[in-house]
Design a protein around this motif. Structure first.
Motif, short mmCIF file in Angstrom:
data_model
loop_
_atom_site.label_atom_id
_atom_site.label_comp_id
_atom_site.label_asym_id
_atom_site.label_seq_id
_atom_site.Cartn_x
_atom_site.Cartn_y
_atom_site.Cartn_z
N ARG A 74 0.80 -1.22 0.00
CA ARG A 74 0.00 0.00 0.00
C ARG A 74 0.84 1.28 0.00
O ARG A 74 0.43 2.30 -0.54
CB ARG A 74 -0.93 0.01 1.22
N ASP A 75 2.02 1.22 0.61
CA ASP A 75 2.81 2.45 0.77
C ASP A 75 4.16 2.39 0.06
O ASP A 75 5.00 3.27 0.24
CB ASP A 75 3.02 2.76 2.25
N GLY A 76 4.41 1.33 -0.70
CA GLY A 76 5.63 1.25 -1.48
C GLY A 76 6.87 0.90 -0.70
O GLY A 76 7.99 1.11 -1.19
N ASP A 77 6.71 0.35 0.51
CA ASP A 77 7.90 0.00 1.31
C ASP A 77 8.40 -1.41 1.02
O ASP A 77 9.35 -1.87 1.66
CB ASP A 77 7.60 0.17 2.80
N GLY A 78 7.76 -2.12 0.10
CA GLY A 78 8.19 -3.46 -0.27
C GLY A 78 7.48 -4.57 0.47
O GLY A 78 7.65 -5.74 0.13
N PHE A 79 6.66 -4.22 1.49
CA PHE A 79 5.93 -5.23 2.26
C PHE A 79 4.45 -5.21 1.89
O PHE A 79 3.91 -4.18 1.50
CB PHE A 79 6.09 -4.99 3.76
N VAL A 80 3.80 -6.36 2.05
CA VAL A 80 2.37 -6.47 1.80
C VAL A 80 1.62 -6.13 3.09
O VAL A 80 1.84 -6.77 4.12
CB VAL A 80 1.99 -7.89 1.33
N GLU A 81 0.77 -5.12 3.01
CA GLU A 81 -0.02 -4.70 4.17
C GLU A 81 -1.51 -4.89 3.88
O GLU A 81 -1.92 -5.05 2.73
CB GLU A 81 0.20 -3.22 4.51
N TYR A 82 -2.32 -4.82 4.93
CA TYR A 82 -3.77 -4.83 4.74
C TYR A 82 -4.43 -3.78 5.65
O TYR A 82 -3.93 -3.45 6.72
CB TYR A 82 -4.38 -6.20 5.03
N GLN A 83 -5.53 -3.28 5.19
CA GLN A 83 -6.43 -2.43 5.97
C GLN A 83 -7.78 -2.49 5.29
O GLN A 83 -7.90 -2.26 4.08
CB GLN A 83 -5.95 -0.98 6.04
N ARG A 84 -8.81 -2.81 6.04
CA ARG A 84 -10.11 -2.97 5.42
C ARG A 84 -10.60 -1.65 4.83
O ARG A 84 -10.30 -0.57 5.34
CB ARG A 84 -11.12 -3.53 6.41
N ALA A 85 -11.37 -1.77 3.76
CA ALA A 85 -11.82 -0.58 3.03
C ALA A 85 -13.01 0.10 3.69
O ALA A 85 -13.19 1.31 3.55
CB ALA A 85 -12.18 -0.97 1.60
N THR A 86 -13.84 -0.66 4.41
CA THR A 86 -14.98 -0.10 5.13
C THR A 86 -15.11 -0.81 6.47
O THR A 86 -14.42 -1.80 6.73
CB THR A 86 -16.30 -0.30 4.35
N ASP A 87 -16.03 -0.33 7.30
CA ASP A 87 -16.21 -0.94 8.61
C ASP A 87 -16.95 -2.27 8.55
O ASP A 87 -17.18 -2.91 9.57
CB ASP A 87 -16.97 0.02 9.55
N ARG A 88 -17.29 -2.72 7.35
CA ARG A 88 -18.00 -3.99 7.20
C ARG A 88 -17.05 -5.14 6.89
O ARG A 88 -17.49 -6.29 6.82
CB ARG A 88 -19.06 -3.86 6.09
N GLY A 89 -15.79 -4.86 6.68
CA GLY A 89 -14.85 -5.91 6.33
C GLY A 89 -14.14 -6.48 7.54
O GLY A 89 -14.35 -6.06 8.69
N LEU A 90 -13.28 -7.45 7.29
CA LEU A 90 -12.48 -8.03 8.36
C LEU A 90 -11.42 -7.04 8.83
O LEU A 90 -10.69 -6.47 8.02
CB LEU A 90 -11.78 -9.29 7.87
N ARG A 91 -11.31 -6.89 10.13
CA ARG A 91 -10.29 -5.99 10.67
C ARG A 91 -8.90 -6.58 10.46
O ARG A 91 -7.96 -5.86 10.15
CB ARG A 91 -10.54 -5.76 12.16
#
Length: 719
Positions: free
Chosen positions: A405-422
């Motif tokens: 997500r931020d170009g640091d070379g690592f795979v990150e996650y953050q849900r797109a809405t409050d209905r997704g998995l935290r």
């Protein structure tokens, strides 16, 4: 593994329940065979409860349960009795209910009278269908809504429900019965009644069929009343599965029973494409996850490769068909992303942003590429690999564009809405990722094991390119893998602790918990050699190893709880990957210790490993303590014993490189061991391990057997 919509665990089905499963259909009932209309019991089809009540009484009394037998995952026999008082002696009326689950259920009812005079009985079956969505049932929040209609039509009982344009129904066929219908609290109810006379020392029998109706059309019955049950599609599929998959014969009865149970459960958990019944993937587990899950299905297919290579091909083809194409925040779909889960219920669709597919997972996408490489190594046809290679390339594009997500070379996650998995790794409960002091990490979160999966995905793509003679592409992905490995070992390693951080949080701070996830890093090969010994030592230390397996979280951590879903419990699939990782780095003693413990746990619970069990020490309780909401059977738990034995055999094919590495380290208790019918390429191979050595039969003539502990980490064709 958990359903994504609400951040909650599955509800417990209770200790005294029976679960039957066939494909994506399943039944949860009491040991007597009843569906009580209370709690999570029912018959489910396409994520909808098509029967919520199915209660049997004889002369107004419920039979006393005597025994329940489950000879097949989809079939059970319930035996009960009704005490009669006649003259000077008591006699029993014996009630046998044989149930098969498929598209609905077939129930063969037999009542026997061992007494010396005829017995008159009134047999009544109370039937109800609430057509609740699976998520509603799981979370104990079933609400009556929509319109119900119940009709008795000769020897058929029709139960129908309309809500938001969706028409669902259940049709019950009961030959020779008196059928009545009515309404109760706006829900469909019906009664099926038989007035019978059972001869002295004789019996009476009948058969009932309940099948779903979708949009006014009756679904084809899996077990029609006019055909032998042995000719049914579920029976034929299971028979073919058992005949075509490997057979393990061993001097150790317990191990043989565990492997046979795993084989049978994996066969029952297969789900088939509606438009192509030759394509099979694996449902995640019963009762709540009888659907396609990206991560679960991929890892299960990987671990079950010795049993059936076609599961991997079917899983990859099915997931490729659903690969993300657009950006949709509600479902978290992104181009190239591999899905988290598919659901078919009405309420599920609404929860999934109006669709049936949810994509919120960080690890399924790299694991898709990893499985494709493993399929190639086991000798898949080159055309099959080429067919799927474009989907693998799109998955890699997702890793680099959307996963990072931020170009640091690592795979990150953050849900797109409050209905997704935290949390969107395999520990996806709301509190699954915590610091050592117990407080949760804040997203975006980069999990340690996901970096390992991405590393292995990059290397896999490089090897596939080499097989095709594409050296330029191979070099690109080898370089990308090397770069990730260097960065990972710099940022995730905690030298003062001697272990890898569980993750990096939103501020790029190491999440310093000691967790089993770093065992997956050994499995993927992203761990530096000089750090592996410390990781291995910690994984089998008293704070992590219970005697039955490795805990998800060290007992010294702030969030530790032995009766938690992800913070101190023991998961079989997690342990299978830990064992493979330990073996990969040459820690044979540690790997064998964990493998033996888990196989002993399987034998202690009757041969079938559950999704997870509690993380109590073995010296505290003599048997593994069940986890209340654990799925059983569950796909990757069923595959875990297969993968454990493969790891102990150090059986590692790479047919495209002309090599098969085999160097068994089986514990003495598990030898001799013979496995027949393992599919390698177009051949079926048999392997026998005794105290005298190892014998392989049926190998392709151009394959060289290498007896070193593991294929070289750089993937080279020379030992």
């Amino acid at each position: 593994m958990s359903a994504w919509t609400p951040e909650s665990e599955p509800v417990s089905t209770g200790g005294a329940t029976v679960t039957l499963v066939e494909g994506s259909s399943f039944c949860i009932c009491t040991p007597s065979g009843d569906l009580t209309g209370v709690g999570p019991m029912g018959v489910f089809f396409r994520d909808t409860r098509i029967l919520s009540r199915w209660d049997l009484t004889v002369d107004g009394e419920q039979p006393e349960p005597l025994a329940v037998m489950t000879p097949d995952p989809y079939r059970a026999v319930f035996l009960g009795r009704l005490l009669r008082r006649s003259g000077r002696t008591d006699s029993n009326i014996l009630i046998e209910r044989e149930r098969r689950v498929g598209n609905g259920i077939r129930e063969d009812l037999r009542i026997r009278n061992p007494g010396a005079e005829a017995s008159a009985c009134t047999v009544v079956l109370a039937v109800q269908a609430d057509f609740a969505d699976l998520f509603e049932v799981k979370d104990c929040r079933v609400v009556a809504r929509g319109h119900w209609q119940v009709q008795a039509n000769g020897e058929r009982l029709n139960l129908d429900h309309n809500w938001r344009g969706s028409r669902r129904g259940t049709v019950v066929e009961a030959v020779g019965a008196e059928i009545t219908g009515g309404t109760d609290m706006n829900q469909s109810v019906g009664t099926i009644r038989y007035d019978v006379v059972i001869p002295a020392r004789g019996e009476w029998s009948t058969s009932l069929l309940a099948r779903p109706r979708v949009d006014g059309v009756d679904v084809e019955a899996s077990f029609p009343l006019d055909r032998p049950v042995t000719d049914s599609l579920p029976a034929v599929r299971l028979q073919r599965w058992e005949e075509s998959t490997p057979i393990a014969t061993s001097g150790h009865d317990g191990l043989e029973a565990v492997l046979r149970r795993s084989q049978k459960d994996l066969g029952a958990l297969r789900i088939f494409a509606a438009d192509d019944p030759t394509v099979a993937a694996v449902a995640a587990g019963a009762p709540w996850f009888m659907a396609l899950f990206g991560r679960d299905s991929l890892l299960t297919a990987y671990m079950a490769m010795p049993v059936d290579r076609s599961l991997a091909l079917g899983t990859l083809r099915t997931l490729a068909r659903h690969q993300g194409r657009d950006v949709n925040p509600l479902t978290e779909e992104e181009p190239g992303r591999i899905l988290h889960e598919v659901r078919l219920g009405v309420d599920s669709g609404l929860s999934l942003g109006g669709g049936s597919t949810y994509y919120g997972t960080a690890d399924a996408t790299p694991l898709f590429v990893v499985l494709l490489g493993e399929l190639s190594r086991w000798g898949a046809e080159p055309a099959q690999i080429k067919e799927l290679l474009p989907y693998a390339d799109r998955a890699l594009e997702w890793i680099e564009k959307y996963g990072d997500r931020d170009g640091d070379g690592f795979v990150e996650y953050q849900r797109a809405t409050d209905r997704g998995l935290r949390n969107q790794g395999w520990k996806d409960s709301w509190d699954g990722i915590t610091f050592a002091d117990g407080h949760p990490a804040e997203p975006p979160i980069a999990l340690c094991e996901v970096q390992g999966y991405a590393y292995e995905a990059f290397r896999t793509r490089a090897f596939l390119a080499e097989d095709l003679g594409d050296d330029r592409t191979a070099r690109k992905w080898f370089d990308r893998a090397d770069s990730l490995k260097r960065a990972f070992n710099e940022r995730f390693w905690l030298p003062e602790r001697g272990w890898y951080a569980l993750a990096l949080d939103r501020d790029k701070r190491p999440v310093d918990s000691c967790a089993s996830n770093m065992g997956h890093c050994l499995w993927s090969g992203i761990v530096d050699e000089d750090k592996a010994a410390s990781v291995a030592e910690i994984l089998v230390s008293p704070s992590m190893f219970t005697g039955w397996g490795v805990r998800t979280l060290s007992s010294e951590m702030g969030a530790y709880d032995p009766v938690s879903y992800h913070n101190g419990s023991v998961w079989p699939h997690d342990n299978a990957l830990v064992v493979a990782g330990l073996m990969r780095y040459g820690f044979v003693e540690e790997a064998t210790k964990v493998a033996e413990a888990l196989l002993e746990a399987a034998q202690a619970v009757g041969g079938r490993l559950p999704e997870l069990f509690c993380g109590f020490d073995r010296d505290e309780y003599p048997d593994p303590v069940p986890y209340p909401t654990s799925c059983s059977p569950q796909a990757w738990a069923s595959a875990a014993p297969v993968y454990l034995v493969r790891t102990l055999l150090r059986f590692d094919p790479w047919l495209s490189r002309g090599r098969l590495w085999v160097d068994p380290v089986l514990p003495t208790a598990y030898t001799p061991l013979r496995v027949e019918g393992v599919g390698l390429g177009e051949r079926r191979v048999s392997l026998e391990v005794t105290a005298e050595g190892t014998v392989l039969d049926g190998l392709p003539p151009d394959i060289e057997v290498v007896t070193t502990q593991y294929r070289p980490q750089d993937g080279s064709a020379s030992a």
